[in-house]
Motif scaffolding. Structure first.
Motif: not given
Length: 309
Positions: A41-66
């Motif tokens: 609400r202050r800045d218009g954005f926020v970053v939060i770490a460690d939301v995806l697991t390693a497997d989810q991150t790898a799965f998403l990266a592969a989909g983006c690459n495809e």
């Protein structure tokens, strides 16, 4: 390496490595939802770490690459559809969305995302607008102009996808609570060199004109959300000024997203998921995508394009 291709690229790399990034950028942990809402609400954005697991991150990266491979096969000269070497995942899909893909469907069931967006809107009854995002390639050496992703309705044919209009001319969409949230997911580290998004803090309520590239001060060009780790999310009020920056690394940077409308806000939408695929989603995901599903008897035509219809 790209840095060795030309002296000016090497100089740009050195400058960005030394100067790029929001000073004091606060990256939160996954258990600090209240602080996340305050920063959003202050800045218009926020970053939060460690939301995806390693497997989810790898799965998403592969989909983006495809998806990127399918799009790039249509664009040998890398002209892009958001500037040179820069692409929208939604603008590169015949449905204007990637919701038909399992990687984007997976993001609908991340509990922290649901909790955080519910807290931002004050209600769980929000709805998915689209599943999109963007990617940029090495060679995207320019800056995308600062912009906002939503505006007031000005008339058919001028702003057909903006639904707020005050006929008295007293209120704008920037005077309202946040109507539309974008959650970007990071399938790779976002660094000072690989095209981090620049965000201008606190501009979600600003009525002053957005500066052009020629008028934009250098501090704004360097106001980028980096470094940020793979597996994190960046949650944005789409009214805030933002834009793409140079990717002078040696790898693609992707930030797939989910876009959500507040319970009280709605714009015209097109189907992004076939009815049969929709039926296989979780109960919560079906509720979120209730305005994005094709009719049961309709065939959803999917595929890559450089410019969505």
């Amino acid at each position: 390496m790209l840095a060795e291709a030309a002296p000016e690229i090497a100089a740009q790399r050195a400058y960005l490595q030394a100067e790029n990034g929001i000073k004091g950028l606060e990256i939160l942990g996954a258990n600090d939802v209240e602080r996340a809402v305050d920063l959003f609400r202050r800045d218009g954005f926020v970053v939060i770490a460690d939301v995806l697991t390693a497997d989810q991150t790898a799965f998403l990266a592969a989909g983006c690459n495809e998806v990127a491979s399918e799009v790039l096969a249509l664009d040998a000269t890398r002209n892009g559809n958001r500037g040179s070497h820069r692409y929208s995942f939604g603008g590169s899909s015949l449905t204007r969305s990637q919701l038909h893909r399992p990687e984007w469907q997976m993001m609908l069931d991340i509990p922290l995302v649901d909790t955080l967006v519910t807290a931002i809107f004050g209600s769980p009854h929000f709805a998915l607008r689209a599943a999109s995002g963007d990617f940029c390639l090495p060679g995207a050496t320019g800056y995308q102009p600062l912009h906002s992703d939503v505006s007031d309705w000005r008339g058919p044919g001028v702003s057909p996808f903006s639904s707020f209009h005050d006929p008295r001319g007293q209120l704008t969409i920037r005077d309202l609570p946040c109507p539309y949230v974008c959650v970007n997911f990071l399938p790779q580290d976002v660094t000072r060199l690989n095209g981090p998004t620049r965000q201008i803090p606190g501009t979600q309520h600003s009525r002053i004109p957005i500066p052009s590239l020629e008028d934009e001060p250098e501090w704004m060009r360097l106001s980028t959300v980096c470094p940020a780790p793979a597996g994190a999310i960046m949650v944005r009020d789409v009214r805030a000024w933002h834009g793409g920056t140079p990717n002078v690394s040696d790898a693609m940077r992707a930030i797939p997203n989910l876009e959500f409308y507040a319970p009280w806000f709605h714009e015209p939408m097109v189907p992004g998921i076939a009815y049969a695929d929709y039926q296989r989603l979780s109960e919560r995901a079906r509720y979120l995508t209730r305005f994005c599903v094709a009719d049961s008897g309709a065939e959803l035509r999917t595929g890559a394009t450089l410019w969505a219809p």
